[in-house]
Design a protein around this motif. Structure first.
Motif, short mmCIF file in Angstrom:
data_model
loop_
_atom_site.label_atom_id
_atom_site.label_comp_id
_atom_site.label_asym_id
_atom_site.label_seq_id
_atom_site.Cartn_x
_atom_site.Cartn_y
_atom_site.Cartn_z
N PRO A 102 0.71 -1.09 0.01
CA PRO A 102 0.05 0.19 0.09
C PRO A 102 0.87 1.24 -0.11
N PRO A 103 0.24 2.14 -0.44
CA PRO A 103 1.27 3.72 -0.57
C PRO A 103 1.25 4.20 0.77
N ALA A 104 2.15 5.36 0.93
CA ALA A 104 2.34 5.69 2.23
C ALA A 104 1.21 6.30 2.73
N PRO A 105 0.89 6.42 4.16
CA PRO A 105 -0.37 6.81 4.87
C PRO A 105 -0.47 8.12 4.28
N VAL A 106 -1.71 8.55 4.38
CA VAL A 106 -2.41 9.88 4.14
C VAL A 106 -3.04 10.41 5.57
N ASP A 107 -2.73 11.72 5.66
CA ASP A 107 -3.25 12.35 6.85
C ASP A 107 -4.64 12.86 6.46
N GLY A 108 -5.69 12.25 6.77
CA GLY A 108 -7.05 12.56 6.20
C GLY A 108 -7.44 13.80 6.58
N GLU A 109 -7.55 14.33 8.01
CA GLU A 109 -7.95 15.58 8.50
C GLU A 109 -7.19 16.62 7.67
N ALA A 110 -5.86 16.52 7.50
CA ALA A 110 -5.04 17.37 6.65
C ALA A 110 -5.47 17.63 5.26
N LEU A 111 -5.69 16.33 4.66
CA LEU A 111 -5.91 16.44 3.19
C LEU A 111 -7.45 17.05 2.97
N ALA A 112 -8.55 16.71 3.95
CA ALA A 112 -9.57 17.16 3.90
C ALA A 112 -9.48 18.76 3.90
N ARG A 113 -8.78 19.29 4.80
CA ARG A 113 -8.84 20.84 4.91
C ARG A 113 -8.05 21.33 3.79
N GLU A 114 -7.07 20.74 3.23
CA GLU A 114 -6.41 21.33 1.84
C GLU A 114 -7.27 21.21 0.66
N ILE A 115 -8.13 20.12 0.58
CA ILE A 115 -8.90 20.23 -0.57
C ILE A 115 -9.91 21.46 -0.42
N ALA A 116 -10.52 21.50 0.84
CA ALA A 116 -11.75 22.48 0.96
C ALA A 116 -11.25 23.83 0.64
N ARG A 117 -10.12 24.27 1.05
CA ARG A 117 -9.55 25.47 0.66
C ARG A 117 -9.13 25.85 -0.61
N ARG A 118 -8.71 24.69 -1.10
CA ARG A 118 -8.21 24.79 -2.73
C ARG A 118 -9.48 24.80 -3.46
N SER A 119 -10.56 24.60 -2.96
CA SER A 119 -11.89 24.27 -3.83
C SER A 119 -12.74 25.43 -3.65
N PHE A 120 -12.47 26.53 -2.75
CA PHE A 120 -13.33 27.62 -2.26
C PHE A 120 -13.13 28.64 -3.59
N VAL A 121 -14.18 29.09 -4.18
CA VAL A 121 -14.18 29.85 -5.15
C VAL A 121 -14.88 31.27 -4.73
N LEU A 122 -13.67 32.20 -4.79
CA LEU A 122 -14.16 33.84 -4.64
C LEU A 122 -14.32 34.27 -5.79
N VAL A 123 -15.89 34.67 -5.87
CA VAL A 123 -16.57 34.96 -7.05
C VAL A 123 -16.66 36.58 -7.26
N ARG A 124 -16.49 37.22 -6.08
CA ARG A 124 -16.47 38.60 -5.65
C ARG A 124 -15.89 38.98 -4.75
N ASN A 125 -14.98 40.09 -4.96
CA ASN A 125 -14.38 40.83 -3.80
C ASN A 125 -14.02 42.53 -3.96
#
Length: 814
Positions: A308-331
């Motif tokens: 199996p591949p190296a272990p993945v930190d689930g909480e850290a990856l969930a947090r990274e995906i979330a902030r990478r996915s947020f779309v700022l459409v107006r600022n």
């Protein structure tokens, strides 16, 4: 990277083991293997060293065989969020984590990803699919499948094909023109088969052009297996298989769930009666054994992934995906990031009780969730944050969770306790053999959810029931309901996705526990294709005058430097099982935003929905941030982005606009048929063709820095784009390439996404991306020739930040 061998990789040894095992099986064993032994698994066949193959729902987590919060799973952001990151490598890392979760739960095959398209914005399950664009869907889906299978776990790419809405999904006949079928709806499946070699595909409930997908020999046999060379397993969506002979001859390998399925004894009988050739059964069994060998449960066959591949930190990856996915459409006025040291009024029921995932079979139960209130409380200096409810989007009761301590008690007909199980929420859903220890379907007569509620507010609390059958509801020693609930719709999944019925209103005092009991008499007809015990104790706290709540929120906003309003959809708006009737935010949330914006010009709105909603106030607020269903770490990721620790990284994978302007909206069949009359024009191509301007175009998204597009060169079908960070912060940019055809005999979309790439650069730094434009971007499906045709001629290649940004253009001839 882990090795992922397949027969096409020349792994003849594994195929030899499969063939030897197949020769040792008699007809009855082969037929039995093709039908589930229960809800989630296939039977083991010890005579050939075959273990029981276990499947589980995804796609944002791995639920396992138990549908309960007592067996938690990591909950990643919704697939729309993953697509909004525009990063196939991030999708691959998500897949690696899910493979890790699957191995932890003893699961061999993940029932994911969903790669149907956002054909109409009214699709109720769009949060579970990636995009309106087939190319983006295919690229993200490829990364996801690669990651899961590099972890040694199989995938089933679904729902093959044209399951793009939920209305009458069990019976609808989708009439899809051949060109649209090839260029749009089949395209993501084709790309994933070519580039990721999935080990499974799931066929849909619906029919396509008159033939139900579990019997569609042309699309499964001729196209999927013939043209594309797919060598994996074809599994039905649950209960989708209807006819023994038509399904096996149509190319369906596995009829799920079991044991009451159209395969098994019925299939063996069809062979003996001469209605099915045994060689057809052998072909299906061979594919199932191949899958078993790949995941490592067939003796003598080396699994596709040995380490199996190296272990993945689930909480850290969930947090990274979330902030990478947020779309700022107006600022406007640089409202974000928040100014250090300023005061913040956080407003909205969804800020306190986070909506982190969509409803239906995609549901998993994380061990914890970080709400926006949790995340900002932890990130901001003490004393700078004030919270107000504002307006509650929920218009119905929800599952009993906050303040409840419950357990499920099972009794037989004599009232004897035969088993118990903890119940972290008021939702019971036991499928197949997933019953408490010591309990069987034959002995089970009643299930009682019993325990206490410690209210967090004083006032009238409403209790209710979701489910079908006889129920008794008691609160504080008083029986408020003793009767039978009947189905209101002929839909076998209504017990899962229907609305709870209010049954009691009880005056309670904050902090004072009260006894609660809901008893259900279990009656399961013998002819059910699957045995499911499913019901919910539902609850809602005291209802407050919405005008008063909105006034309190506006006052809190007026006293703060910045107001952050979190608005959201609910499970009754976005879920498997039904489509939407409009795109409005539920409840009084629009009124709330307008009141807060009038009180504070520095109002930031966080939109917590899995797919588009209307934002009629968008020009009245300073900033709008789309956070999708952000998964279990969503509140922490939101704090990262609002405070500027990280920039929002997302770009829209789907057009956002008003329903009245949307060119394609129809999801309701007429006399059982739904014509895809728009042909190849859906999503941004339909908006452009109609000459309509959406609120926010496909591909749009802002960051915390600025970019200049400096040059575009195209050599053959290779494009090079140079950009420069002209802002004051480091940032990440997603460079998008669109192909525009010249004049021709065939009407085509004015622009089509043909490639993208992301780069990072510091202030003043430049970066270059190289993108190979696929041949398919210059092809159309010729219906007369029943083949792809390369269309020669002139094309414009545009590099920009969205479909609406025509910053750099190069003309080419191909």
């Amino acid at each position: 990277m882990a090795r992922t061998g397949t027969p096409r990789d020349g792994d003849e040894a594994r195929e030899a083991v499969v063939e030897a095992a197949l020769r040792r099986l008699d007809l009855d064993a082969k037929a039995r293997l093709l039908a589930g032994q229960d809800m989630w698994s296939l039977p083991a066949l010890p005579e050939i060293g075959l273990g029981s193959l276990v499947m589980s729902d995804g796609p944002i987590g791995v639920r396992g065989v138990r549908w309960t919060a007592d067996d938690p799973s990591v909950a990643l952001p919704s697939p729309t969020a993953l697509a909004a990151a525009w990063d196939p490598e991030l999708a691959r890392r998500a897949g690696l984590l899910l493979a890790q979760e699957a191995r932890r739960k003893g699961v061999h095959v993940l029932l994911a990803p969903t790669v149907n398209l956002h054909r109409s914005p009214l699709g109720g399950r769009h949060f579970e699919a990636y995009s309106e664009d087939p190319y983006l869907t295919g690229v993200i889906g490829t990364g996801y499948v690669r990651g899961v299978q590099e972890g040694g776990v199989g995938t089933t790419v679904k729902h093959f094909v044209a399951n793009d809405a939920e209305t009458d999904r069990f019976t609808v006949n989708n009439l899809v023109p051949a060109r649209a079928l090839r260029e749009l709806y089949l395209a993501p499946f084709e790309a994933i088969v070519a580039d990721a070699r999935p080990w499974g595909v799931m066929t849909a409930y619906n029919s396509v052009n008159g033939t139900t997908m579990t019997e569609h020999h042309h699309l499964v046999g001729d196209v999927l297996r013939g043209e594309w060379g797919f060598d994996g397993v074809n599994v039905s969506d649950w209960t989708a298989a209807r006819d023994t002979v038509a399904a096996i001859e149509g190319g369906l390998d596995l009829a799920m769930p079991g044991p009451r399925a159209v395969y098994g004894d019925a299939l063996a009988r069809a062979v003996r009666e001469g209605r099915v050739a045994e060689a057809v059964v052998d072909a299906a069994v061979r594919r199932v054994l191949r899958l078993a060998a790949r995941v490592g449960i067939l003796a003598g066959a080396e699994p596709a992934v040995t380490e199996p591949p190296a272990p993945v930190d689930g909480e850290a990856l969930a947090r990274e995906i979330a902030r990478r996915s947020f779309v700022l459409v107006r600022n406007e006025r640089a409202a974000l990031p928040l100014r250090p040291g300023g005061t913040v009024a956080l407003i909205g029921a969804a800020a306190r009780d986070a909506r982190v995932l969509g409803g239906g079979s995609a549901t998993v139960f994380p061990a914890h969730t970080v709400s926006p209130l949790d995340g900002l409380t932890a990130a901001l200096p003490e004393g700078t944050l004030r919270y107000a409810v504002g307006a509650d989007p929920a218009t119905e009761l929800g599952a009993a969770e906050q303040g409840f301590r419950l357990r499920a008690v099972c009794r037989d007909r004599d009232g004897r306790v035969i088993g118990t199980r903890s119940a972290p929420s008021g939702h019971v859903q036991w499928m197949g053999s997933d019953l408490p220890d010591g309990v069987t379907h034959d002995t089970l007569h009643t299930v009682e959810l019993t325990g206490t509620l410690t209210p967090r507010e004083s006032g009238p609390h409403t209790f209710g029931v979701k489910g079908i059958g006889a129920f008794t509801l008691t609160v504080g020693g008083t029986t408020y309901y003793d009767g039978e609930q009947r189905p209101r719709k002929d839909d076998p999944f209504i017990t899962f996705f229907g609305a709870p019925q209010p049954r009691a209103e009880v005056e309670l005092t904050a902090g004072q526990p009260v006894e609660v009991s809901l008893t259900h008499v279990v009656r399961l007809p013998d002819d059910l294709p699957m045995k499911v015990v499913s019901f919910t104790l539902a609850h809602a706290g005291p209802r407050h005058d919405p005008d008063d709540l909105i006034a309190e929120a506006a006052e809190a906003a007026r006293a703060a430097d910045t107001a952050v309003v979190v608005v959201a959809t609910t499970e009754r708006v976005e879920s498997e099982g039904y489509d939407r009737t409009d795109l409005r935010l539920p409840g009084r949330q629009d009124d709330l935003v307008r009141a807060v914006a009038a009180a504070n010009p520095h109002t930031v709105v966080v939109v917590n929905s899995g797919s588009p909603v209307e934002l009629p106030w968008c020009e009245e607020v300073a900033a709008v941030l789309l956070t999708w269903f952000p998964g279990q770490e969503g509140g922490a990721a939101l704090a990262d982005v609002l405070t500027g620790a990280h920039e929002p990284g997302g770009r829209l994978p789907t057009t956002w606009g008003a329903l009245a302007d949307a060119p394609v909206t129809r999801v309701v069949p007429t006399e059982g048929e739904l014509p895809y009359a728009e042909g190849v024009f859906i999503g941004y191509s339909a908006w452009e063709r109609a000459g309509r301007v959406p609120s926010y175009p496909f591909g749009h998204g802002l960051g915390y820095t600025d970019w200049a597009y400096e040059s575009l060169t195209v050599d053959g079908r290779t494009a090079r784009v140079r950009i420069r960070n002209t802002g004051t912060r480091p940032g990440r940019e997603t460079v998008q390439l669109y192909v525009s055809p010249g004049e021709g005999d065939v009407e085509r979309p004015a622009r089509r996404l043909a490639g993208f790439a992301s780069v990072e650069a510091g202030p003043g730094e430049s970066a270059e991306v190289t993108v190979d434009l696929p041949r398919r971007a210059f092809e159309v499906w010729d219906e007369a020739a029943d083949a792809w045709t390369f269309v020669k001629g002139s094309y414009d290649i545009t590099a920009g930040r969205s479909i609406a940004d025509h910053g750099l253009t190069a003309a080419i001839n191909v």
